[in-house]
Structures are given as C-alpha cells and as structure tokens.
Motif scaffolding. Sequence first.
Motif, PDB file in Angstrom:
ATOM      1  N   GLU A 172       0.798  -1.227   0.000  1.00 22.36           N
ATOM      2  CA  GLU A 172       0.000   0.000   0.000  1.00 22.36           C
ATOM      3  C   GLU A 172       0.827   1.272   0.000  1.00 22.36           C
ATOM      4  O   GLU A 172       0.340   2.322  -0.442  1.00 22.36           O
ATOM      5  CB  GLU A 172      -0.942  -0.003   1.215  1.00 22.36           C
ATOM      6  CG  GLU A 172      -1.967  -1.138   1.163  1.00 22.36           C
ATOM      7  CD  GLU A 172      -3.011  -1.047   2.258  1.00 22.36           C
ATOM      8  OE1 GLU A 172      -3.199   0.053   2.825  1.00 22.36           O
ATOM      9  OE2 GLU A 172      -3.640  -2.071   2.559  1.00 22.36           O
ATOM     10  N   LEU A 173       2.069   1.193   0.499  1.00 22.26           N
ATOM     11  CA  LEU A 173       2.896   2.400   0.573  1.00 22.26           C
ATOM     12  C   LEU A 173       4.151   2.325  -0.295  1.00 22.26           C
ATOM     13  O   LEU A 173       4.961   3.245  -0.278  1.00 22.26           O
ATOM     14  CB  LEU A 173       3.309   2.665   2.035  1.00 22.26           C
ATOM     15  CG  LEU A 173       2.173   2.921   3.032  1.00 22.26           C
ATOM     16  CD1 LEU A 173       2.752   3.207   4.416  1.00 22.26           C
ATOM     17  CD2 LEU A 173       1.281   4.074   2.585  1.00 22.26           C
ATOM     18  N   GLY A 174       4.314   1.233  -1.019  1.00 23.13           N
ATOM     19  CA  GLY A 174       5.506   1.083  -1.853  1.00 23.13           C
ATOM     20  C   GLY A 174       6.778   0.925  -1.051  1.00 23.13           C
ATOM     21  O   GLY A 174       7.865   1.261  -1.528  1.00 23.13           O
ATOM     22  N   ALA A 175       6.671   0.425   0.194  1.00 20.95           N
ATOM     23  CA  ALA A 175       7.861   0.166   1.019  1.00 20.95           C
ATOM     24  C   ALA A 175       8.599  -1.058   0.472  1.00 20.95           C
ATOM     25  O   ALA A 175       8.076  -1.791  -0.373  1.00 20.95           O
ATOM     26  CB  ALA A 175       7.448  -0.063   2.470  1.00 20.95           C
TER      27      ALA A 175
ATOM     28  N   ASN B 121      18.657  -1.273   5.427  1.00 21.57           N
ATOM     29  CA  ASN B 121      17.892  -0.052   5.219  1.00 21.57           C
ATOM     30  C   ASN B 121      16.559  -0.399   4.577  1.00 21.57           C
ATOM     31  O   ASN B 121      16.478  -1.298   3.727  1.00 21.57           O
ATOM     32  CB  ASN B 121      18.646   0.934   4.322  1.00 21.57           C
ATOM     33  CG  ASN B 121      19.835   1.550   5.024  1.00 21.57           C
ATOM     34  OD1 ASN B 121      19.755   1.911   6.195  1.00 21.57           O
ATOM     35  ND2 ASN B 121      20.961   1.653   4.320  1.00 21.57           N
ATOM     36  N   VAL B 122      15.523   0.308   4.983  1.00 22.03           N
ATOM     37  CA  VAL B 122      14.190   0.148   4.405  1.00 22.03           C
ATOM     38  C   VAL B 122      13.723   1.519   3.955  1.00 22.03           C
ATOM     39  O   VAL B 122      13.919   2.516   4.666  1.00 22.03           O
ATOM     40  CB  VAL B 122      13.206  -0.430   5.442  1.00 22.03           C
ATOM     41  CG1 VAL B 122      11.784  -0.417   4.900  1.00 22.03           C
ATOM     42  CG2 VAL B 122      13.615  -1.840   5.837  1.00 22.03           C
ATOM     43  N   THR B 123      13.114   1.584   2.782  1.00 15.72           N
ATOM     44  CA  THR B 123      12.598   2.863   2.305  1.00 15.72           C
ATOM     45  C   THR B 123      11.072   2.822   2.244  1.00 15.72           C
ATOM     46  O   THR B 123      10.470   1.805   1.887  1.00 15.72           O
ATOM     47  CB  THR B 123      13.152   3.230   0.905  1.00 15.72           C
ATOM     48  OG1 THR B 123      12.790   2.210  -0.029  1.00 15.72           O
ATOM     49  CG2 THR B 123      14.663   3.359   0.952  1.00 15.72           C
ATOM     50  N   VAL B 124      10.476   3.949   2.624  1.00 11.56           N
ATOM     51  CA  VAL B 124       9.027   4.125   2.554  1.00 11.56           C
ATOM     52  C   VAL B 124       8.779   5.486   1.923  1.00 11.56           C
ATOM     53  O   VAL B 124       9.187   6.510   2.484  1.00 11.56           O
ATOM     54  CB  VAL B 124       8.371   4.071   3.951  1.00 11.56           C
ATOM     55  CG1 VAL B 124       6.858   4.237   3.835  1.00 11.56           C
ATOM     56  CG2 VAL B 124       8.722   2.779   4.671  1.00 11.56           C
TER      57      VAL B 124
END
Length: 324
Positions: free
Chosen positions: A231-234, A265-268
């Motif tokens: 839903e958030l493209g994470a 690392n994780v991107t949101v």
Amino acid sequence: MTAASPETVELTGLQPSRDDLLGDVLKGLAASPKRLPSKYFYDRRGSELFEEITRQPEYYLTRVELALIGQCAAQVAAAVGPRAHVVEYGSGSGRKTRLLLDALEDPVAYTPVEISRSALVGSVQRLDQEFGPVQMLPVLGDFTQRIPLPEPERQARRVLVFFPGSTLGNLTDAESVRLLSAMRETMGAEGAALIGIDLQKSPALIEAAYNDAAGVTAAFTLNLLARLNRELGADFDLDAFRHRAVYVPEAGRIETFIDSQRAQNVTVQGRAFGFAAGEAMQVEYSHKYTDEGFAALAARAGLRVVHGWNDPRDWFGLRLLQPA
C-alpha cells in the motif's frame, strides 16, 4: 427479511485513509525505539490470519471467552435489559456477537465498528441473516477515534458497548483511559459497556498463546510489513525480519516485536530508515489484568464495574461497566 449482500450492505465509512497510514508509519519508524500501530494488522489477509490464530490450540483467549459468554449470557441480558442498541468495537467475525444478540431481549440495532472492510461485511451478512429484526448499522472505521453512532429506526432503551477479546489490552494505560472515556460518551448516562479482559495467570501459558507452534501469529505480525510494501511502496524484506512476543511480568503484558535479522535499510515513500542487526520494532502490547487494576483503570475514565463474570479457572473475565 432478505439477507444483505456485499453490494447492499450500507456502511458508514470512517476508516483511516492512506495518508493516515503513511503518517503513522513514518512517525513510528522515525521514533526511538521504532514502532508501528497494531491497528494496521487488519487488512483482508490480516483478518483471515487472526481468525486462524483464534483456532490455534495455544490461543486460549477466544475459546475461553466464547464459553464464558455462553455460560453468563442470560445474566448479562438480565443486567442490560430490553431494547439495547449494541455497539461493538472491533467486531471481527461476529462469533461472540451471535451469542450476545441471541441472549438479549428484543435488541433494537447492531453497530459493529471495524477497520477491516472484508471482516465487517462478512460478519454483517451472517448476522443479518440470523437476526433479521435487528437493524444492522455497520461503521467502517477505527474505533480508537470518536465514532458518531448511526441512529436506529426503533428507539433504543440504552446503548450497550460490546468490546470482547481483551482488545483493550492492546492499548497503553493512557490510550485505554481515553477509549473508555469515549465509550462513556457513546453509551450515555443510561448505557453500559461489556468488556472482555484477559486475566493474569501463568506467564508460560500466556507467552505460548502469542508464539503458536504453527507460526500463524508470526505470519500475522509479518503481514503488516507486506501490507506496507503493497500500500505504501515500502521495500521491507520479510525474510530479514522475525516475530517475537515476550511476557513482561512487571508490566503485566505481552510485548510483541518485529526484530531485524541483519543491518539493513528500508525505504518508505523515498525515505530511508536504518535497522541495526537485532534491532526490535514494537508492534503490539497485550495487557493482562487483575480485578483491582482493571477497576482502577475504569475509574480513571469515570466508569465503575457493576457486574463481573470469570471462567472456572479465572483465565478470562467479562466486566459490565456503567458511568460512575
């Protein structure tokens, strides 16, 4: 009365938006320690997994509470009286609701407040078919926020807030007091609330309930990350995180974490968040109560316990509250 279909179920829509989800996630990941709100567990897949959790042998809560409601339903109905408008927070599948509605005398309406559309529509369809005279007034929304109640066609004698499952235990004390205070406003001066509470008992028994051998609870917890990816493209790598639930005796609660298995690392939405190896992200509390502790919590919200029922082993309780 014809049973409702998914197309004809009329919902009052107050559910959190994508912006709400994004804001809560970004705020939680920027916090120290990191955390994510447990209310976002319940997308369609999360609701399915939770129903599966309730059928695991280690998860005593649903099984014991269902039996308890069946045993004391007539006493609850006598205490509540006729023509109640039942308002249920976090209605789920509606298994417990069926027992309550069946016992009550001439219930006027049923308003389930549920964050999962699929769970809400499914339970309303089933209950509408079984309890045709009871007006179904579902609200798709977050019950931790103020909920304006739909008005039933028939006048209700009192509002009964139904909050089973010990879901209150998922909140902090401050959040619980705010929610109980909101319940007091919802029920009004003549209303009542029937709340399920998980009681303090053997830590091993409690901890096993949140770490089932089949791994269903772990899948439920990690599904939150899958939801954020979708839903958030994470870009959470689900294989790089693990579910962990531990009982903390001094706090009287289960604390559930998602642990990072490596430095990553994780991107949101283009924002990067670093995780150290072994770093824990808090996702849920599950408080266990004593009679004294729960009564004190209710009193802080202007409520008092007027009736109480426990299962024979004192594992789980139902408490009927009224404005103090």
